[in-house]
Motif scaffolding. Structure first.
Motif, PDB file in Angstrom:
ATOM      1  N   LEU A   1      26.647 -41.690 -52.449  1.00  9.72           N
ATOM      2  CA  LEU A   1      25.939 -40.443 -52.629  1.00  9.72           C
ATOM      3  C   LEU A   1      24.675 -40.016 -52.003  1.00  9.72           C
ATOM      4  CD1 LEU A   1      26.591 -37.812 -54.525  1.00  9.72           C
ATOM      5  CD2 LEU A   1      25.066 -39.083 -56.159  1.00  9.72           C
ATOM      6  N   ASP A   2      24.769 -38.974 -51.102  1.00 13.01           N
ATOM      7  CA  ASP A   2      23.735 -38.526 -50.486  1.00 13.01           C
ATOM      8  C   ASP A   2      23.228 -36.955 -51.093  1.00 13.01           C
ATOM      9  OD1 ASP A   2      21.810 -37.776 -48.735  1.00 13.01           O
ATOM     10  OD2 ASP A   2      22.996 -38.419 -46.914  1.00 13.01           O
ATOM     11  N   LEU A   3      22.115 -36.984 -51.581  1.00 15.10           N
ATOM     12  CA  LEU A   3      21.774 -35.745 -52.192  1.00 15.10           C
ATOM     13  C   LEU A   3      20.509 -35.019 -51.333  1.00 15.10           C
ATOM     14  CD1 LEU A   3      21.912 -36.730 -55.991  1.00 15.10           C
ATOM     15  CD2 LEU A   3      23.658 -35.315 -54.712  1.00 15.10           C
ATOM     16  N   GLN A   4      20.169 -35.330 -50.228  1.00 14.20           N
ATOM     17  CA  GLN A   4      19.258 -34.775 -49.089  1.00 14.20           C
ATOM     18  C   GLN A   4      19.136 -33.339 -49.603  1.00 14.20           C
ATOM     19  OE1 GLN A   4      18.745 -36.456 -45.263  1.00 14.20           O
ATOM     20  NE2 GLN A   4      17.909 -34.616 -44.781  1.00 14.20           N
ATOM     21  N   GLY A   5      17.891 -33.018 -50.112  1.00 14.06           N
ATOM     22  CA  GLY A   5      17.324 -31.772 -50.102  1.00 14.06           C
ATOM     23  C   GLY A   5      18.107 -30.835 -51.227  1.00 14.06           C
ATOM     24  N   CYS A   6      18.634 -31.579 -52.164  1.00  9.96           N
ATOM     25  CA  CYS A   6      19.310 -30.902 -53.121  1.00  9.96           C
ATOM     26  C   CYS A   6      18.356 -30.920 -54.583  1.00  9.96           C
ATOM     27  CB  CYS A   6      20.704 -31.633 -53.487  1.00  9.96           C
ATOM     28  SG  CYS A   6      21.719 -31.553 -52.376  1.00  9.96           S
ATOM     29  N   TYR A   7      18.301 -29.749 -55.169  1.00 13.13           N
ATOM     30  CA  TYR A   7      17.309 -29.597 -56.209  1.00 13.13           C
ATOM     31  C   TYR A   7      17.983 -29.983 -57.606  1.00 13.13           C
ATOM     32  CZ  TYR A   7      13.026 -28.436 -58.733  1.00 13.13           C
ATOM     33  OH  TYR A   7      11.981 -28.269 -59.611  1.00 13.13           O
ATOM     34  N   VAL A   8      18.707 -31.138 -57.801  1.00 11.36           N
ATOM     35  CA  VAL A   8      19.315 -31.496 -59.113  1.00 11.36           C
ATOM     36  C   VAL A   8      18.261 -32.027 -59.833  1.00 11.36           C
ATOM     37  CG1 VAL A   8      21.450 -32.158 -57.746  1.00 11.36           C
ATOM     38  CG2 VAL A   8      19.923 -33.805 -57.900  1.00 11.36           C
ATOM     39  N   GLY A   9      18.717 -32.135 -61.020  1.00  9.55           N
ATOM     40  CA  GLY A   9      17.580 -32.629 -61.924  1.00  9.55           C
ATOM     41  C   GLY A   9      18.107 -34.149 -62.779  1.00  9.55           C
ATOM     42  N   ASP A  10      17.391 -34.573 -63.624  1.00  5.79           N
ATOM     43  CA  ASP A  10      17.540 -35.946 -64.273  1.00  5.79           C
ATOM     44  C   ASP A  10      18.980 -35.930 -64.929  1.00  5.79           C
ATOM     45  OD1 ASP A  10      15.169 -36.826 -63.285  1.00  5.79           O
ATOM     46  OD2 ASP A  10      14.274 -36.133 -65.065  1.00  5.79           O
ATOM     47  N   GLN A  11      19.516 -34.970 -65.476  1.00  4.96           N
ATOM     48  CA  GLN A  11      20.649 -35.088 -66.043  1.00  4.96           C
ATOM     49  C   GLN A  11      21.879 -35.332 -65.145  1.00  4.96           C
ATOM     50  OE1 GLN A  11      21.202 -31.532 -68.158  1.00  4.96           O
ATOM     51  NE2 GLN A  11      19.757 -31.753 -69.721  1.00  4.96           N
ATOM     52  N   GLY A  12      21.884 -34.801 -64.115  1.00  4.01           N
ATOM     53  CA  GLY A  12      22.927 -35.146 -63.214  1.00  4.01           C
ATOM     54  C   GLY A  12      23.080 -36.501 -62.491  1.00  4.01           C
ATOM     55  N   LEU A  13      21.835 -37.075 -62.272  1.00  5.86           N
ATOM     56  CA  LEU A  13      21.565 -38.589 -61.920  1.00  5.86           C
ATOM     57  C   LEU A  13      22.119 -39.410 -63.078  1.00  5.86           C
ATOM     58  CD1 LEU A  13      20.858 -39.294 -59.145  1.00  5.86           C
ATOM     59  CD2 LEU A  13      18.542 -39.949 -59.854  1.00  5.86           C
ATOM     60  N   VAL A  14      21.751 -39.002 -64.322  1.00  2.00           N
ATOM     61  CA  VAL A  14      22.123 -39.829 -65.546  1.00  2.00           C
ATOM     62  C   VAL A  14      23.957 -39.782 -65.506  1.00  2.00           C
ATOM     63  CG1 VAL A  14      22.187 -39.965 -67.991  1.00  2.00           C
ATOM     64  CG2 VAL A  14      19.807 -39.505 -66.700  1.00  2.00           C
ATOM     65  N   ALA A  15      24.474 -38.829 -65.409  1.00  2.00           N
ATOM     66  CA  ALA A  15      25.775 -38.793 -65.272  1.00  2.00           C
ATOM     67  C   ALA A  15      26.325 -39.521 -64.338  1.00  2.00           C
ATOM     68  CB  ALA A  15      26.187 -37.319 -65.178  1.00  2.00           C
ATOM     69  N   VAL A  16      25.738 -39.577 -63.371  1.00  2.00           N
ATOM     70  CA  VAL A  16      26.336 -40.567 -62.186  1.00  2.00           C
ATOM     71  C   VAL A  16      26.163 -42.166 -62.599  1.00  2.00           C
ATOM     72  CG1 VAL A  16      25.792 -41.538 -59.996  1.00  2.00           C
ATOM     73  CG2 VAL A  16      25.781 -39.036 -60.205  1.00  2.00           C
ATOM     74  N   GLY A  17      24.912 -42.398 -63.176  1.00  2.00           N
ATOM     75  CA  GLY A  17      24.864 -43.624 -63.658  1.00  2.00           C
ATOM     76  C   GLY A  17      25.714 -44.124 -64.765  1.00  2.00           C
ATOM     77  N   GLU A  18      26.134 -43.161 -65.417  1.00  2.00           N
ATOM     78  CA  GLU A  18      27.233 -43.313 -66.462  1.00  2.00           C
ATOM     79  C   GLU A  18      28.678 -43.635 -66.129  1.00  2.00           C
ATOM     80  OE1 GLU A  18      26.492 -40.283 -69.190  1.00  2.00           O
ATOM     81  OE2 GLU A  18      24.611 -41.068 -70.216  1.00  2.00           O
ATOM     82  N   CYS A  19      28.929 -42.672 -65.101  1.00  2.00           N
ATOM     83  CA  CYS A  19      30.399 -42.619 -64.656  1.00  2.00           C
ATOM     84  C   CYS A  19      30.526 -43.626 -63.320  1.00  2.00           C
ATOM     85  CB  CYS A  19      30.777 -41.308 -64.639  1.00  2.00           C
ATOM     86  SG  CYS A  19      30.378 -40.164 -66.101  1.00  2.00           S
ATOM     87  N   CYS A  20      29.725 -43.647 -62.540  1.00  2.00           N
ATOM     88  CA  CYS A  20      30.188 -44.194 -61.272  1.00  2.00           C
ATOM     89  C   CYS A  20      29.642 -45.527 -61.041  1.00  2.00           C
ATOM     90  CB  CYS A  20      29.313 -43.422 -60.185  1.00  2.00           C
ATOM     91  SG  CYS A  20      30.016 -41.544 -59.950  1.00  2.00           S
ATOM     92  N   LYS A  21      30.283 -46.431 -61.529  1.00  2.00           N
ATOM     93  CA  LYS A  21      29.844 -47.789 -61.907  1.00  2.00           C
ATOM     94  C   LYS A  21      29.966 -48.707 -60.677  1.00  2.00           C
ATOM     95  CE  LYS A  21      29.000 -47.577 -66.211  1.00  2.00           C
ATOM     96  NZ  LYS A  21      27.763 -47.370 -66.877  1.00  2.00           N
ATOM     97  N   GLN A  22      30.705 -48.104 -59.654  1.00  2.00           N
ATOM     98  CA  GLN A  22      30.732 -48.595 -58.430  1.00  2.00           C
ATOM     99  C   GLN A  22      29.950 -48.211 -57.045  1.00  2.00           C
ATOM    100  OE1 GLN A  22      35.287 -48.964 -57.205  1.00  2.00           O
ATOM    101  NE2 GLN A  22      35.571 -48.559 -59.086  1.00  2.00           N
ATOM    102  N   LEU A  23      29.088 -47.333 -57.389  1.00  2.00           N
ATOM    103  CA  LEU A  23      28.027 -46.676 -56.538  1.00  2.00           C
ATOM    104  C   LEU A  23      27.366 -47.810 -55.998  1.00  2.00           C
ATOM    105  CD1 LEU A  23      27.113 -44.057 -55.828  1.00  2.00           C
ATOM    106  CD2 LEU A  23      25.243 -44.213 -57.144  1.00  2.00           C
ATOM    107  N   GLU A  24      27.299 -47.891 -54.584  1.00  2.00           N
ATOM    108  CA  GLU A  24      26.687 -48.768 -53.751  1.00  2.00           C
ATOM    109  C   GLU A  24      25.568 -48.202 -52.898  1.00  2.00           C
ATOM    110  OE1 GLU A  24      29.282 -50.686 -51.234  1.00  2.00           O
ATOM    111  OE2 GLU A  24      30.568 -51.541 -52.821  1.00  2.00           O
ATOM    112  N   GLU A  25      25.540 -46.839 -52.506  1.00  2.00           N
ATOM    113  CA  GLU A  25      24.385 -46.187 -51.838  1.00  2.00           C
ATOM    114  C   GLU A  25      23.954 -44.751 -52.355  1.00  2.00           C
ATOM    115  OE1 GLU A  25      25.929 -45.672 -47.913  1.00  2.00           O
ATOM    116  OE2 GLU A  25      26.455 -47.972 -47.474  1.00  2.00           O
ATOM    117  N   LEU A  26      22.665 -44.889 -52.315  1.00  2.00           N
ATOM    118  CA  LEU A  26      22.237 -43.654 -52.982  1.00  2.00           C
ATOM    119  C   LEU A  26      20.820 -42.950 -52.087  1.00  2.00           C
ATOM    120  CD1 LEU A  26      21.821 -41.381 -55.375  1.00  2.00           C
ATOM    121  CD2 LEU A  26      20.539 -43.051 -56.453  1.00  2.00           C
TER     122      LEU A  26
END
Length: 619
Positions: free
Chosen positions: A180-205
């Motif tokens: 997941l590459d979020l360069q320059g995106c104004y996302v907040g903490d809630q979105g990142l929390v959701a990624v942590g809860e759902c994407c258990k195979q995430l390798e690159e951030l």
């Protein structure tokens, strides 16, 4: 034989898909998809990557993509890709051509529409122009997640209108996400929390320039998918502090890559990472508040470290490099940029302790001189790439030792190294015979003798750049033309070079694709004619400030170099509007022409205004 299908009747779908999967370029994929309806459908199954600009009608857009390409695993959305006038012209022309045929061939018309709306490609193809450029919204992200549930890699580059709502929708649907590459995106903490809860195979951030994030979001993410996370990049996130790195050290024991650019990080967080992430292989730091204590622990605990990059450090000394040299025996790449406190002693310890070093860059480290580089030549026989930028204290003796000891050197970059002369390059030429790339800029002690030696001994050289080196002339290029088959040549600002030198290149380097001869006052039309005859593969050319090249020379060049894509010709007094028209009309693949506005006629502007760029001379 025309009218007889000798393939579709024999090969099953599975074998056809396997064949398509081996195609190595987008153009090959596109050609196959236009053969027939069956090939179009089967070829779509092999497309794994989509690169698109953001679309204003994102829901309909991604629905269309998901129906066409069911095998997609990687999606790259980049809002920096803007709609060019050329794209508008092409889109209108294709629409007029194909939409009228829709009732006769719906599938082919849909393919044309899809081409206009997106750019899809295999892993190794280049990014092309995107037809429409708007802002991707949260609704578009939701449709993207729904259409590509098997997504593994998602890049959202400078998508300013998305928020945590859209990121959550993707995370909930794409549970197999690995990158997941979020360069320059104004996302907040809630979105990142959701990624942590759902994407258990995430390798690159990648969280570069994500100003809306705080420690809370990153800490929660590490709790959710820390065991799978292997690569983390953080830059210009003012609200992310050492607390996040402490969480990384606790939950991401298998982290292999950390790239950190922050004014708010101190030793505390990095010490925790060094102690907790023992599998760390790549560490890139631009942190002004970090001291020797961090590197001391890195050298003690990160024994698997292979790449280390230190930028603009003013608070650590040779003591830190001593620890790295003594502990990180697997180090292969070292980059030191603007680290003014370091001296030869620190580099010598790294060289003697890290004998597997293959890449070294020293940029603006004014405390490092000849002795430090000599130790590299003596102790690092596997060195393949060396870059010395703005190193005034490194002299000829350093490269003499590199030439003796580093037989596998393939790339050498020298910028503003005023103490390095001909003997140094001659030593490189004789000792490093597999050299492929040589870039020299503003090294005024290097002249013909050095480059002649390169031409005689380095037969594998393909990329040569000698910029603003006043002592290099035609004799040097004649030797290069005889001994090397170049694909890229840049001799900008080398005033001693004239027609004889470039003509020798034209005769000896038929594979030449890129040429920069700007600011050479001795070149004339005969050179253009010889280049046209000898280098038909030329794609990129710069002749700016060449006063003696005229329209006649351009005519000779364009006659044979029809593959030209970019052409810069500002301040060429002998070139008129007729010459500009010749380039535009004679090169069907032309994408960019840089010229003064006064030399573009109204007809040329109407015909090819989309590819013409003007030099700003009104300031």
């Amino acid at each position: 034989m025309r009218g007889h299908d000798r393939i579709n009747g024999c090969l099953p779908d599975e074998l056809m898909v396997e064949i398509f999967s081996w195609l190595d370029s987008k153009s090959s994929h596109d050609a196959c998809s236009l053969v027939c309806k069956r090939w179009l459908g089967l070829e779509r199954l092999t497309r794994t990557t989509l690169r698109v600009g953001a679309s204003g009608t994102s829901d309909r857009f991604f629905k269309l993509l998901s129906r066409r390409f069911t095998g997609v695993r990687n999606v790259h959305v980049d809002e920096r890709l803007s709609l060019t006038p050329r794209a508008r012209h092409v889109s209108c022309r294709i629409r007029r051509r194909f939409l009228g045929r829709r009732r006769h061939n719906d599938q082919f018309a849909d393919a044309a529409l899809l081409f206009l709306r997106s750019h899809d490609e295999t892993e190794r193809s280049n990014v092309a122009d995107v037809v429409e450029s708007y802002s991707l919204s949260d609704d578009g992200l939701a449709v993207l997640g729904e259409g590509f549930p098997n997504l593994e890699k998602l890049s959202l580059i400078w998508c300013s209108n998305i928020s945590s709502v859209g990121l959550r929708s993707v995370a909930e649907r794409c549970v197999s996400l690995k990158s997941l590459d979020l360069q320059g995106c104004y996302v907040g903490d809630q979105g990142l929390v959701a990624v942590g809860e759902c994407c258990k195979q995430l390798e690159e951030l990648n969280l570069r320039f994500c100003e809306g994030l705080t420690d809370r979001g990153l800490v929660k993410l590490t709790v959710g998918c820390g065991r799978s996370l292997k690569s983390l990049g953080i830059a210009a996130c003012a609200k992310i502090t050492d607390a996040s790195l402490e969480a990384v050290s606790s939950h991401c024991q298998y982290l292999e890559t950390l790239s950190l650019d922050s004014e708010f990080m101190h030793d505390t967080g990095l010490l925790a990472v060094a102690k907790g992430c023992h599998f760390l292989k790549v560490l890139k730091l631009h942190c002004v508040n970090v001291t020797d204590e961090t590197l001391r622990i890195v050298g003690r605990c990160c024994l698997s470290l292979e790449e280390l990059a230190l930028h603009s450090f003013q608070r650590f000394t040779d003591v830190g490099l001593h620890s790295v040299g003594n502990g990180c025996k697997s180090l292969k790449s070292l980059t030191l940029t603007d680290c003014n406190v370091l001296t030869d002693d620190g580099l010598e310890i790294v060289a003697t302790g890290c004998k597997q070093l293959t890449h070294l860059e020293v940029n603006g480290c004014h405390g490092i001189g000849t002795v430090g580089l000599e130790s590299v030549g003596k102790s690092c026989p596997n060195l393949t790439e060396l870059a010395l930028l703005y190193c005034q204290r490194i002299g000829t003796r350093a490269l003499l030792e590199i030439g003796r000891g580093c037989k596998f050197l393939q790339a050498l970059h020298l910028v503003d190294c005023s103490s390095i002369g001909d003997d140094a390059i001659i030593s490189i030429a004789k000792g490093c015979k597999i050299l492929r790339r040589l870039h020299i800029r503003r090294c005024y002690e290097i002249g013909d003798r050095a480059i002649v030696a390169i031409g005689r001994h380095c037969k594998s050289l393909t990329d040569l750049s000698i910029r603003f080196c006043d002592r290099v002339g035609d004799r040097a290029l004649i030797a290069i033309g005889k001994g090397c088959n170049l694909t890229d040549l840049n001799v900008s600002g080398c005033h001693q070079i004239g027609d004889r030198g470039i003509i020798a290149i034209a005769r000896g380097c038929p594979q030449l694709r890129s040429l920069d001869v700007s600011v050479l006052q001795r070149l004339g039309d005969i050179t253009m004619a010889k280049l046209g005859e000898g280098c038909p593969l030329l794609r990129d050319m710069i002749i700016s400030h060449c006063r003696h090249i005229t329209d006649a020379g351009l005519s000779h060049l364009v006659r044979n170099c029809s593959m030209l894509e970019t052409f810069h010709m500002v301040y060429c007094h002998g070139i008129t509007s007729a010459g500009v028209a010749t380039v535009v009309s004679g090169c069907p693949n032309i994408k960019k022409v840089l010229v003064e506005k006064s030399k573009v006629s109204e007809r040329t502007q109407r015909r090819a205004g989309s590819v013409i760029s003007y030099l700003c001379v009104d300031l």
